[in-house]
Design a protein around this motif. Structure first.
Motif, PDB file in Angstrom:
ATOM      1  N   ARG A 128       0.853  -1.195   0.000  1.00 31.34           N
ATOM      2  CA  ARG A 128       0.000   0.000   0.000  1.00 31.34           C
ATOM      3  C   ARG A 128       0.883   1.238   0.000  1.00 31.34           C
ATOM      4  NH1 ARG A 128      -5.239   0.008   2.199  1.00 31.34           N
ATOM      5  NH2 ARG A 128      -4.622   1.980   3.155  1.00 31.34           N
ATOM      6  N   SER A 129       0.432   2.283  -0.683  1.00 32.65           N
ATOM      7  CA  SER A 129       1.232   3.505  -0.748  1.00 32.65           C
ATOM      8  C   SER A 129       1.367   4.154   0.630  1.00 32.65           C
ATOM      9  CB  SER A 129       0.642   4.492  -1.760  1.00 32.65           C
ATOM     10  OG  SER A 129      -0.712   4.749  -1.485  1.00 32.65           O
ATOM     11  N   ASP A 130       0.354   4.000   1.488  1.00 28.44           N
ATOM     12  CA  ASP A 130       0.451   4.593   2.821  1.00 28.44           C
ATOM     13  C   ASP A 130       1.335   3.770   3.769  1.00 28.44           C
ATOM     14  OD1 ASP A 130      -1.304   2.472   3.147  1.00 28.44           O
ATOM     15  OD2 ASP A 130      -2.878   3.652   4.106  1.00 28.44           O
ATOM     16  N   GLU A 131       1.860   2.641   3.289  1.00 29.90           N
ATOM     17  CA  GLU A 131       2.796   1.832   4.066  1.00 29.90           C
ATOM     18  C   GLU A 131       4.233   1.995   3.583  1.00 29.90           C
ATOM     19  OE1 GLU A 131       1.216  -2.078   3.501  1.00 29.90           O
ATOM     20  OE2 GLU A 131      -0.310  -1.838   5.053  1.00 29.90           O
ATOM     21  N   TYR A 132       4.439   2.763   2.531  1.00 29.18           N
ATOM     22  CA  TYR A 132       5.774   2.980   1.978  1.00 29.18           C
ATOM     23  C   TYR A 132       6.343   4.244   2.616  1.00 29.18           C
ATOM     24  CZ  TYR A 132       9.496   3.546  -1.468  1.00 29.18           C
ATOM     25  OH  TYR A 132      10.712   3.690  -2.076  1.00 29.18           O
ATOM     26  N   GLN A 133       7.187   4.069   3.612  1.00 26.76           N
ATOM     27  CA  GLN A 133       7.643   5.173   4.453  1.00 26.76           C
ATOM     28  C   GLN A 133       8.289   6.324   3.680  1.00 26.76           C
ATOM     29  OE1 GLN A 133       6.561   5.166   7.683  1.00 26.76           O
ATOM     30  NE2 GLN A 133       7.112   7.329   7.504  1.00 26.76           N
ATOM     31  N   PRO A 134       9.155   6.091   2.662  1.00 23.08           N
ATOM     32  CA  PRO A 134       9.715   7.241   1.932  1.00 23.08           C
ATOM     33  C   PRO A 134       8.629   8.136   1.316  1.00 23.08           C
ATOM     34  CG  PRO A 134      10.980   5.278   1.434  1.00 23.08           C
ATOM     35  CD  PRO A 134       9.764   4.821   2.220  1.00 23.08           C
ATOM     36  N   LEU A 135       7.549   7.554   0.841  1.00 19.99           N
ATOM     37  CA  LEU A 135       6.459   8.351   0.283  1.00 19.99           C
ATOM     38  C   LEU A 135       5.695   9.082   1.385  1.00 19.99           C
ATOM     39  CD1 LEU A 135       4.697   9.229  -2.104  1.00 19.99           C
ATOM     40  CD2 LEU A 135       3.381   7.115  -1.772  1.00 19.99           C
ATOM     41  N   VAL A 136       5.412   8.385   2.474  1.00 21.45           N
ATOM     42  CA  VAL A 136       4.724   9.005   3.614  1.00 21.45           C
ATOM     43  C   VAL A 136       5.529  10.201   4.118  1.00 21.45           C
ATOM     44  CG1 VAL A 136       3.988   8.638   6.012  1.00 21.45           C
ATOM     45  CG2 VAL A 136       3.550   6.860   4.279  1.00 21.45           C
ATOM     46  N   ASP A 137       6.853  10.035   4.215  1.00 21.12           N
ATOM     47  CA  ASP A 137       7.722  11.131   4.673  1.00 21.12           C
ATOM     48  C   ASP A 137       7.641  12.339   3.748  1.00 21.12           C
ATOM     49  OD1 ASP A 137       8.484   9.444   6.735  1.00 21.12           O
ATOM     50  OD2 ASP A 137      10.445   8.955   5.836  1.00 21.12           O
ATOM     51  N   LYS A 138       7.614  12.094   2.436  1.00 27.76           N
ATOM     52  CA  LYS A 138       7.515  13.209   1.476  1.00 27.76           C
ATOM     53  C   LYS A 138       6.216  13.980   1.663  1.00 27.76           C
ATOM     54  CE  LYS A 138      10.403  11.104  -2.111  1.00 27.76           C
ATOM     55  NZ  LYS A 138      11.572  11.928  -1.896  1.00 27.76           N
ATOM     56  N   TRP A 139       5.093  13.264   1.833  1.00 26.12           N
ATOM     57  CA  TRP A 139       3.814  13.938   2.035  1.00 26.12           C
ATOM     58  C   TRP A 139       3.778  14.694   3.368  1.00 26.12           C
ATOM     59  CZ3 TRP A 139       0.748  15.467  -1.457  1.00 26.12           C
ATOM     60  CH2 TRP A 139       0.592  14.753  -2.649  1.00 26.12           C
ATOM     61  N   GLU A 140       4.355  14.120   4.410  1.00 26.08           N
ATOM     62  CA  GLU A 140       4.395  14.814   5.690  1.00 26.08           C
ATOM     63  C   GLU A 140       5.231  16.086   5.599  1.00 26.08           C
ATOM     64  OE1 GLU A 140       5.636  11.989   8.656  1.00 26.08           O
ATOM     65  OE2 GLU A 140       3.691  10.945   8.593  1.00 26.08           O
ATOM     66  N   LYS A 141       6.318  16.019   4.868  1.00 28.11           N
ATOM     67  CA  LYS A 141       7.207  17.182   4.714  1.00 28.11           C
ATOM     68  C   LYS A 141       6.492  18.338   4.015  1.00 28.11           C
ATOM     69  CE  LYS A 141      11.719  18.544   2.935  1.00 28.11           C
ATOM     70  NZ  LYS A 141      12.932  18.089   2.222  1.00 28.11           N
ATOM     71  N   VAL A 142       5.749  18.069   2.932  1.00 26.47           N
ATOM     72  CA  VAL A 142       5.051  19.154   2.248  1.00 26.47           C
ATOM     73  C   VAL A 142       3.828  19.630   3.013  1.00 26.47           C
ATOM     74  CG1 VAL A 142       5.909  18.545  -0.044  1.00 26.47           C
ATOM     75  CG2 VAL A 142       3.718  17.634   0.710  1.00 26.47           C
ATOM     76  N   ARG A 143       3.208  18.736   3.777  1.00 28.74           N
ATOM     77  CA  ARG A 143       2.038  19.117   4.583  1.00 28.74           C
ATOM     78  C   ARG A 143       2.479  20.043   5.721  1.00 28.74           C
ATOM     79  NH1 ARG A 143      -0.455  14.209   5.962  1.00 28.74           N
ATOM     80  NH2 ARG A 143       1.141  13.994   7.553  1.00 28.74           N
ATOM     81  N   ASP A 144       3.677  19.782   6.294  1.00 26.86           N
ATOM     82  CA  ASP A 144       4.161  20.591   7.409  1.00 26.86           C
ATOM     83  C   ASP A 144       4.781  21.913   6.966  1.00 26.86           C
ATOM     84  OD1 ASP A 144       3.308  18.560   9.083  1.00 26.86           O
ATOM     85  OD2 ASP A 144       5.307  17.648   9.243  1.00 26.86           O
ATOM     86  N   ALA A 145       5.027  22.061   5.682  1.00 24.34           N
ATOM     87  CA  ALA A 145       5.711  23.280   5.173  1.00 24.34           C
ATOM     88  C   ALA A 145       4.794  24.476   5.172  1.00 24.34           C
ATOM     89  CB  ALA A 145       6.238  23.020   3.771  1.00 24.34           C
TER      90      ALA A 145
END
Length: 145
Positions: A128-145
């Motif tokens: 699942r895409s929500d289980e792939y940590q490098p992708l989750v990290d990228k989304w968290e980084k842009v959400r927190d920006a």
């Protein structure tokens, strides 16, 4: 009994509403569809041309002397396949529907160009895409920006 469904491109510039009669779709494996979608096949839903209402007409590319393909010039989403003349039908890309989950492939077309290894993938691992940590990290980084 008909049902209305909606769809459109990735950026939302081109949108449509279509009256659906059934859930039958098909996979086209022809080289033109492979190139137009960048995939090994195009998942398409054929409908009556007059059953589609566009909020904004798609841009169109004459992919051959007999056919053209609708797409969004802003985001590049492939949206349609249609013959230039002689047909009352248009094919909408299954992936462009807001909820494509109802459709089921009922046939293959352009079989001479199919890639068998891509048709039965049941033995492949699932992630699942929500289980792939490098992708989750990228989304968290842009959400927190």
């Amino acid at each position: 009994m008909s049902e209305r469904m909606t769809g459109g491109c990735q950026c939302g510039r081109v949108r449509y509403m279509v009256k659906m009669e059934n859930d039958e779709a098909y996979l086209c494996h022809c080289r033109m569809c492979q190139r137009a979608t960048g995939g090994v096949a195009a998942a398409l839903k054929q409908v009556a041309r007059d059953a589609v209402t566009w909020t904004r007409e798609p841009d169109r590319y004459a992919s051959s002397p007999i056919a053209r393909r609708g797409f969004c010039a802003r985001c590049g989403t492939p949206l349609t396949f249609e013959y230039v003349e002689g047909s009352t039908k248009i094919d909408l890309t299954v992936g462009s529907f807001d909820d494509p989950s109802r459709f089921r492939p009922k046939t293959h077309f352009g079989w001479e160009s199919h890639h068998a290894g891509w048709l039965d993938t049941t033995g492949l691992p699932h992630l699942r895409s929500d289980e792939y940590q490098p992708l989750v990290d990228k989304w968290e980084k842009v959400r927190d920006a």
